[in-house]
Design a protein around this motif. Structure first.
Motif, PDB file in Angstrom:
ATOM      1  N   VAL A  51       0.895  -1.162   0.000  1.00  0.00           N
ATOM      2  CA  VAL A  51       0.000   0.000   0.000  1.00  0.00           C
ATOM      3  C   VAL A  51       0.931   1.209   0.000  1.00  0.00           C
ATOM      4  CG1 VAL A  51      -1.852   1.216   1.192  1.00  0.00           C
ATOM      5  CG2 VAL A  51      -1.700  -1.286   1.369  1.00  0.00           C
ATOM      6  N   ALA A  52       1.030   1.860  -1.148  1.00  0.00           N
ATOM      7  CA  ALA A  52       1.982   2.969  -1.304  1.00  0.00           C
ATOM      8  C   ALA A  52       1.318   4.278  -0.888  1.00  0.00           C
ATOM      9  CB  ALA A  52       2.438   3.042  -2.756  1.00  0.00           C
ATOM     10  N   GLU A  53       2.044   5.066  -0.121  1.00  0.00           N
ATOM     11  CA  GLU A  53       1.426   6.251   0.485  1.00  0.00           C
ATOM     12  C   GLU A  53       1.865   7.559  -0.174  1.00  0.00           C
ATOM     13  OE1 GLU A  53       0.124   6.321   4.636  1.00  0.00           O
ATOM     14  OE2 GLU A  53       1.922   7.530   4.944  1.00  0.00           O
ATOM     15  N   VAL A  54       0.861   8.348  -0.554  1.00  0.00           N
ATOM     16  CA  VAL A  54       1.103   9.709  -1.029  1.00  0.00           C
ATOM     17  C   VAL A  54       1.247  10.583   0.222  1.00  0.00           C
ATOM     18  CG1 VAL A  54       0.159  11.652  -2.341  1.00  0.00           C
ATOM     19  CG2 VAL A  54      -0.200   9.297  -3.156  1.00  0.00           C
ATOM     20  N   ARG A  74      -0.634   7.239  -9.817  1.00  0.00           N
ATOM     21  CA  ARG A  74      -0.568   6.445 -11.068  1.00  0.00           C
ATOM     22  C   ARG A  74       0.791   5.751 -11.194  1.00  0.00           C
ATOM     23  NH1 ARG A  74      -4.288  10.311 -13.584  1.00  0.00           N
ATOM     24  NH2 ARG A  74      -2.579  11.793 -13.782  1.00  0.00           N
ATOM     25  N   GLU A  75       1.853   6.478 -10.851  1.00  0.00           N
ATOM     26  CA  GLU A  75       3.203   5.904 -10.929  1.00  0.00           C
ATOM     27  C   GLU A  75       3.377   4.766  -9.918  1.00  0.00           C
ATOM     28  OE1 GLU A  75       6.118   6.752 -12.984  1.00  0.00           O
ATOM     29  OE2 GLU A  75       4.252   7.107 -14.042  1.00  0.00           O
ATOM     30  N   GLY A  79       4.139   0.902 -10.691  1.00  0.00           N
ATOM     31  CA  GLY A  79       5.230   0.174 -10.043  1.00  0.00           C
ATOM     32  C   GLY A  79       4.756  -1.078  -9.330  1.00  0.00           C
ATOM     33  N   GLY A  80       3.430  -1.316  -9.316  1.00  0.00           N
ATOM     34  CA  GLY A  80       2.906  -2.564  -8.758  1.00  0.00           C
ATOM     35  C   GLY A  80       2.171  -2.426  -7.438  1.00  0.00           C
ATOM     36  N   ALA A  81       1.938  -1.186  -6.964  1.00  0.00           N
ATOM     37  CA  ALA A  81       1.217  -1.026  -5.685  1.00  0.00           C
ATOM     38  C   ALA A  81      -0.167  -1.660  -5.785  1.00  0.00           C
ATOM     39  CB  ALA A  81       1.084   0.454  -5.331  1.00  0.00           C
ATOM     40  N   ASN A 248      10.806   3.137  -6.932  1.00  0.00           N
ATOM     41  CA  ASN A 248      10.847   2.867  -5.480  1.00  0.00           C
ATOM     42  C   ASN A 248       9.780   1.852  -5.074  1.00  0.00           C
ATOM     43  OD1 ASN A 248      12.878   4.741  -5.284  1.00  0.00           O
ATOM     44  ND2 ASN A 248      11.597   6.376  -4.433  1.00  0.00           N
ATOM     45  N   THR A 249       8.607   1.954  -5.689  1.00  0.00           N
ATOM     46  CA  THR A 249       7.534   0.998  -5.400  1.00  0.00           C
ATOM     47  C   THR A 249       7.912  -0.384  -5.927  1.00  0.00           C
ATOM     48  OG1 THR A 249       5.905   2.789  -5.616  1.00  0.00           O
ATOM     49  CG2 THR A 249       5.049   0.544  -5.659  1.00  0.00           C
ATOM     50  N   ARG A 250       8.410  -0.410  -7.161  1.00  0.00           N
ATOM     51  CA  ARG A 250       8.758  -1.684  -7.801  1.00  0.00           C
ATOM     52  C   ARG A 250       9.793  -2.467  -6.979  1.00  0.00           C
ATOM     53  NH1 ARG A 250      12.108  -4.261 -10.303  1.00  0.00           N
ATOM     54  NH2 ARG A 250      13.662  -2.605 -10.092  1.00  0.00           N
ATOM     55  N   ARG A 251      10.778  -1.742  -6.410  1.00  0.00           N
ATOM     56  CA  ARG A 251      11.826  -2.405  -5.593  1.00  0.00           C
ATOM     57  C   ARG A 251      11.201  -3.168  -4.428  1.00  0.00           C
ATOM     58  NH1 ARG A 251      14.642   1.113  -2.484  1.00  0.00           N
ATOM     59  NH2 ARG A 251      16.168  -0.426  -1.815  1.00  0.00           N
TER      60      ARG A 251
END
Ligand SMILES: O=C(O)c1ccccc1NCC(=O)[C@H](O)[C@H](O)COP(=O)(O)O
Length: 255
Positions: A51-54, A74-75, A79-81, A248-251
């Motif tokens: 869960v990627a946080e803005v 969107r990015e 990246g897979g979030a 960063n998300t993809r990693r």
């Protein structure tokens, strides 16, 4: 309410600001995307369910990012979030309800509203798929149960955040079915991944369990997954500097 003298000054200031915020004069009704399904489907595809946080800034972040929240989200999804979290607290995180609205329009994954909600009417500020309820700040008699019921009445899923076993007990007794263990101690603002590892074994299998805060590397992501996390809430490591949030998300997703 938690004895505020035990909280970091920044957190006391966040709570004071939350009490001052205006509340709308209407009750929302939302039709949410299921967060547990999104996390499960990422895991089934062999990915870490992030869960990627803005998070434009925070009391523990140096500097600020002014990127368009919808573009960031969107990015992150590219990246897979599996889901997106959006800070809506304006004064200490530079978040906004407008940011959440534009993010929810821009992506087709569940969106979590990350804020410091202290009373029922604050739930009605903006639509989201999931709202955060922090057990530590809803510790009056029946307060957590009432907020959980109010969130569900509107259609929201609720992520109930805990930091120790006593808070976990309260969350489960209140009927929480999505629980986040925050590795950040809101008294001292220190982060320790041992926190998740000490609380996670006491969470029943039928509860969706998130590890929150301090996940900075693929090794941290693997560690939290090995300790039982169904999802990983990550802000700073994805937003850090002016770096590439997709990469960063993809990693982390491929950890
Ligand atoms: O992040 C902070 O500095 C902070 C300070 C005071 C209260 C809450 C705070 N963070 C809220 C969060 O829960 C995090 O944004 C979220 O769990 C992501 O954490 P991280 O990956 O460590 O940015």
């Amino acid at each position: 309410m938690d004895d505020s003298s035990s909280l970091a000054p920044a957190v006391r200031s966040i709570l004071d600001a939350a009490r001052e915020r205006e509340t709308p004069d209407r009750q929302l009704s939302v039709d949410p995307e299921p967060l547990p399904d999104a996390l499960d489907s990422a895991a089934a595809g062999g990915h870490a369910p992030v869960v990627a946080e803005v998070k434009p800034t925070s009391p523990t972040t140096d500097g600020q990012r002014d990127d368009d929240p919808a573009e960031l989200a969107r990015e992150m999804v590219a990246g897979g979030a599996a889901a997106i979290s959006v800070l809506t607290e304006p004064e200490h995180f530079d978040g906004s309800t407008d940011a959440l609205r534009t993010v929810r329009d821009a992506v087709d994954v569940p969106v979590l509203r990350k804020d410091f909600l202290l009373e029922e009417a604050q739930l009605d500020a903006v639509e989201a798929d999931v709202v955060l309820l922090i057990a530590r700040f809803l510790d009056g008699d029946g307060e957590l149960e009432a907020m959980l019921a109010a969130a569900r009445e509107r259609g929201f899923q609720a992520l109930v955040e805990v930091h120790d076993r006593a808070e976990l007990r309260r969350a489960l007794d209140a009927g929480a079915d999505i629980v986040g263990v925050n590795n950040r101690d809101l008294a001292a603002l220190e982060v320790d991944l041992d926190t998740f590892e000490s609380v996670a074994p006491h969470v029943p299998d039928d509860v969706t369990l998130l590890a929150e805060s301090g996940i900075g590397s693929p090794a941290d992501a693997r560690r939290m997954r090995a300790a039982g996390a169904d999802g990983l809430l990550v802000g700073s490591a994805i937003m850090r500097g002016d770096g590439d949030v997709r990469e960063n998300t993809r990693r982390l997703v491929t950890a």
